[in-house]
Design an enzyme around this catalytic site. Structure first.
Site, short mmCIF file in Angstrom:
data_model
loop_
_atom_site.label_atom_id
_atom_site.label_comp_id
_atom_site.label_asym_id
_atom_site.label_seq_id
_atom_site.Cartn_x
_atom_site.Cartn_y
_atom_site.Cartn_z
N GLU A 108 46.58 -0.19 -13.57
CA GLU A 108 45.91 -0.04 -12.28
C GLU A 108 45.41 1.37 -12.02
OE1 GLU A 108 48.82 -1.58 -12.66
OE2 GLU A 108 48.43 -3.66 -12.09
N HIS A 133 56.98 -7.80 -4.43
CA HIS A 133 55.71 -8.54 -4.41
C HIS A 133 55.36 -9.04 -3.02
CE1 HIS A 133 56.41 -8.52 -8.71
NE2 HIS A 133 55.21 -9.01 -8.92
#
Lengths: 454, 339
Positions: A188, A257
């Site tokens: 990322e 998450h």
């Protein structure tokens, strides 16, 4: 002893699916691990393997059936010598359940409060509406903008060949090719920096994060490089870029998450922050985001991806940033929310209507710029305000709205503003604890009773 | 790294030698002046001088063509001067004035010029590396043959995002030259104390990126290596790594007492390997220029630098209204109730 085969859950958020195909027929010998059916979720078609061995006694749900609920019996497996005729019929046949459409909830006949929904100024009267999922609306927005502008491209993990981890980019590789729909390695920080550089070089990247939890790896490039360069360069160059992906809690995926980043990003000058609720807003706002010359954080929600809303059938449907949407008009209290928080806000407003309390429900839609003017105007009428969000309470969007109301509408407030938020804890995994950690409709209803003193 | 004889690798004309001399001298005198202005309190915050490393950027700029991009870390003044940006605008940015390249809003570490294809000026160690690869990505997407010179230091070469970028740059064959300016010290940590493998040019091997080590104090060697790298990139062969072995004479920033190395070490580099002396010797020994010719150049450069300092002092501070500009490209306020 006959064994019931149940409709499996194939993703954390799956509630129902389509039994696309049976790969075995009644009378076949089944071995454990054998693929017996194909099941289609809103994200993918999955092969379904038998867990037990036996003989396929009876197929209860024919192939092609839609809306089969998770855990419903779909077939019965027999031991050798057992007779299919002895199997009792299942209690109830499955019916396709329509996805919830919050704006379609009718007012209760007994309710003393009328529910009114104002006409959306962006949609001309008489426009045809098409039921569309949030997922499709996002894809349509990207496809339309990529057709319109050659310099728009999509990059991220699994966006191309896999068709998107949540199937948001379905079909884009086929239409636009691998030059413009680019699978990245799981890095990322690196690919965000590359996208920011590409935007300095004149392209208009759309960066998909599988979820915004992973964008924390890229935070330096988002904040230090994308958001600040225009200012640091004295206006010479900035990042024309969209960062988008699923944000907030999904279901049972635990603390790493399940974070809502709305308040984090909304704090940063140089970024614009969008968090849509409905499919129409997702489409109109994403199109605007892709055209916006600034870095835009576009926060989606996994649970909303599969939900269906009416989307106007218009050639070029865009929604300006900084314009809140009033979903329902009301007189007794203003409920302000955005994103999936709107689900709780609207449910609460329905229940409150039954109790004779008229709630005005405002969807902020964009958090930066934030349409506080609409909130202030509403509170000047209702004199009370409750905010709803999934994120944590400290330094929340609700805190900001409370401060703005205190400064700009102090004399109009008849009660302290209450912020309904997620609880101040990392997201737990256990089903019961997760429910407790999230904001609930009950809490919103309770808060409204508190601020209205009734 | 002899400072006495010209490099065999490059055929350089008299004009080019004089150009190198002039450009390197401009950087050195400019930086010395910046150091003075810092001491006088006219430049604030962090200020990282490029003195000692001039040959790297001057040699590589000689290999660029119109449309090529360059970007670097916060030690960026030399790169800006070498790519043709106006010394006045650079110095005025250092003093935080309206006439600076970023209207005084960026400072020493954050300067840009769209016109010169100079994309910063990055304050976070290593952050410019993926951005440089992104500029190369854009050129490849647009189908031109431009290359991007992405400069970073020996310290940045240990950052994770550098390796994420190496992987994607090689995977996608991006036309980017990674220039590692190895000046031996990541702030106060010597290369040996911070890097498991000190041969930085080999850091791309795992990704299939060719690399070579170059004497970064020899402008001719730098140019020759640059030409090779540029040819590789322009031909569509993907990225290239150049490790420029160089040395900074001053501290990491103005506030660095440099206790991590000896005065003798610095003096030895200055006396034996100085990049400007090297070219000066070639010019004199080859009779390309006389002492008087070079004196005239020195004088001319001094005047340019003094002008830039005068401009940087006289240029007004930015108007207070500038506080609120350039936050958004479309001038949208962050909140409808603000301002």
């Amino acid at each position: 002893m006959a064994i019931e085969i149940l409709m499996p859950a194939l993703s954390p958020t799956m509630e129902e699916g389509t039994l696309a195909k049976w790969l075995v027929k009644e009378g076949d010998v089944i071995e454990a691990g054998m693929v017996i059916a194909e099941i289609e979720t809103d994200k993918a078609t999955m092969e379904f393997e038998a867990v037990d061995e036996g003989i396929m006694g009876k197929i209860l749900i024919p192939e092609g059936t839609e809306g089969v609920k998770v855990n419903m019996p779909i077939a019965v497996l027999l031991d050798e010598g057992e007779d299919a005729d002895t199997i009792p019929e299942p209690a109830a046949a499955p019916v396709a359940a329509p996805a919830p459409a919050p704006e379609a909830i009718p007012a209760q006949a007994a309710a003393p409060v009328e529910i009114t929904t104002p006409q959306d100024p962006e949609i001309p009267e008489g426009t045809e509406m098409k039921p569309t999922t949030v997922r499709e609306a996002l894809r349509d927005a990207m496809a339309e903008e990529m057709r319109r502008d050659e310099t728009v491209y999509l990059m991220g993990e699994e966006v191309a060949q896999y068709q998107g981890a949540y199937k948001v980019s379905q079909g884009l590789l086929d239409e636009f090719g691998e030059k413009r729909v680019i699978d990245t390695p799981i890095t990322e920080h690196g690919f965000t920096g590359i996208a920011v550089g590409a935007s300095f070089g004149g392209l208009k990247p759309i960066v998909e994060y599988m979820t915004f939890n992973f964008a924390m790896q890229a935070m330096d490039q988002i904040v230090n490089s994308a958001a600040k360069t225009l200012y640091m360069s004295g206006g010479q160059m900035g990042a024309h870029i969209v960062f988008r992906g699923a944000n907030g809690a999904a279901s049972r995926v635990g603390a790493q998450h399940s974070q809502d980043y709305a308040a984090w990003y909304a704090q940063i000058p140089g970024l614009k922050v969008v968090m849509p609720y409905s499919a129409a807003d997702a489409k109109g706002l994403l199109k605007t985001a892709i055209r916006d010359p600034n870095p835009v954080i576009f926060l989606e929600n996994e649970i909303l991806y599969g939900q269906t809303f009416d989307v106007p059938v218009l050639d070029d449907y865009t929604i300006p940033f900084g314009v809140a949407k009033i979903w329902r008009e009301g007189t007794d209290v203003t409920i302000v929310s955005f994103g999936i928080g709107m689900k709780y806000a609207l449910e609460a407003a329905d229940r409150l209507a039954q109790d004779g309390i008229s709630a005005e429900v405002i969807d902020l839609r964009t958090l930066r710029p934030m349409d506080t003017a609409t909130v202030i105007k509403s509170v000047m009428k209702t004199n009370r305000c409750v905010t709803v969000e999934e994120g944590w309470p400290v330094g929340s969007i609700g805190n900001h709205i409370s401060a703005v109301l205190m400064q700009e509408a102090f004399d109009y407030l008849d009660a302290p503003v209450i912020n309904c938020t997620g609880k101040d804890v990392p997201m737990p995994y256990a089903a019961n604890l997760e429910k407790l950690a999230l904001v609930t409709t009950d809490e919103v209803v309770q808060a409204v009773h508190q601020v209205t003193y009734r | 790294m002899a400072a006495k004889k010209p490099s065999k690798k490059s055929n350089v004309s008299k004009d080019e030698l004089l150009k190198f001399y002039r450009e390197m001298l401009l950087i050195r005198r400019f930086e010395e002046k910046a150091g003075q202005l810092y001491g006088m309190g006219l430049i604030g915050g962090f200020c990282h001088l490029y003195i000692g490393q001039e040959a790297v950027v001057v040699g590589l700029e000689a290999t660029t063509k119109e449309g090529d991009n360059r970007l670097t870390s916060y030690r960026d003044h030399g790169h800006m001067l070498a790519c043709g940006m106006d010394p006045k605008g650079v110095m005025a940015e250092l003093t935080g004035r309206e006439g600076g390249y970023s209207k005084g809003k960026g400072g020493s570490m954050h300067m840009f010029s769209k016109e010169a294809h100079f994309y910063g000026g990055h304050g976070i160690v290593g952050a410019q590396v993926p951005i440089g690869a992104g500029l190369a990505f854009a050129d490849k997407y647009k189908g031109n043959d431009n290359v991007t010179f992405t400069y970073f230091g020996d310290g940045a070469s240990n950052q994770g995002q550098v390796y994420e970028t190496f992987n994607m740059a090689s995977l996608w064959k991006l036309p980017v030259i990674f220039v590692i300016e190895n000046n031996h010290y990541a702030m106060g940590t010597s290369l040996e104390r911070g890097s498991s493998t000190p041969e930085l040019y080999t850091r791309g091997q795992a990704f299939g990126i060719p690399g070579e080590s170059v004497d970064g104090m020899d402008v001719l060697a730098v140019k020759a290596a640059g030409e090779k790298a540029v040819a590789h990139c322009r031909a569509g062969n993907g990225p290239y790594i150049l490790e420029m072995v160089t040395y900074r004479y001053r501290g990491h920033s103005m506030s660095d007492p440099a206790k991590y190395r000896s005065r003798e070490e610095v003096q030895k580099m200055r006396a034996e390997h100085d990049a400007i002396d090297h070219v000066r010797q070639i010019l004199l020994q080859g009779k390309y220029a006389s002492e008087d010719d070079l004196k005239a150049i020195d004088k001319e450069i001094k005047a340019v630098v003094n002008d830039s300092a005068d401009f940087a002092r006289e240029s007004p501070e930015p108007d207070p209204s500038e506080l609120w500009t350039d936050i958004y490209a479309d001038a949208q306020p962050s909140d409808k109730t603000e301002k």
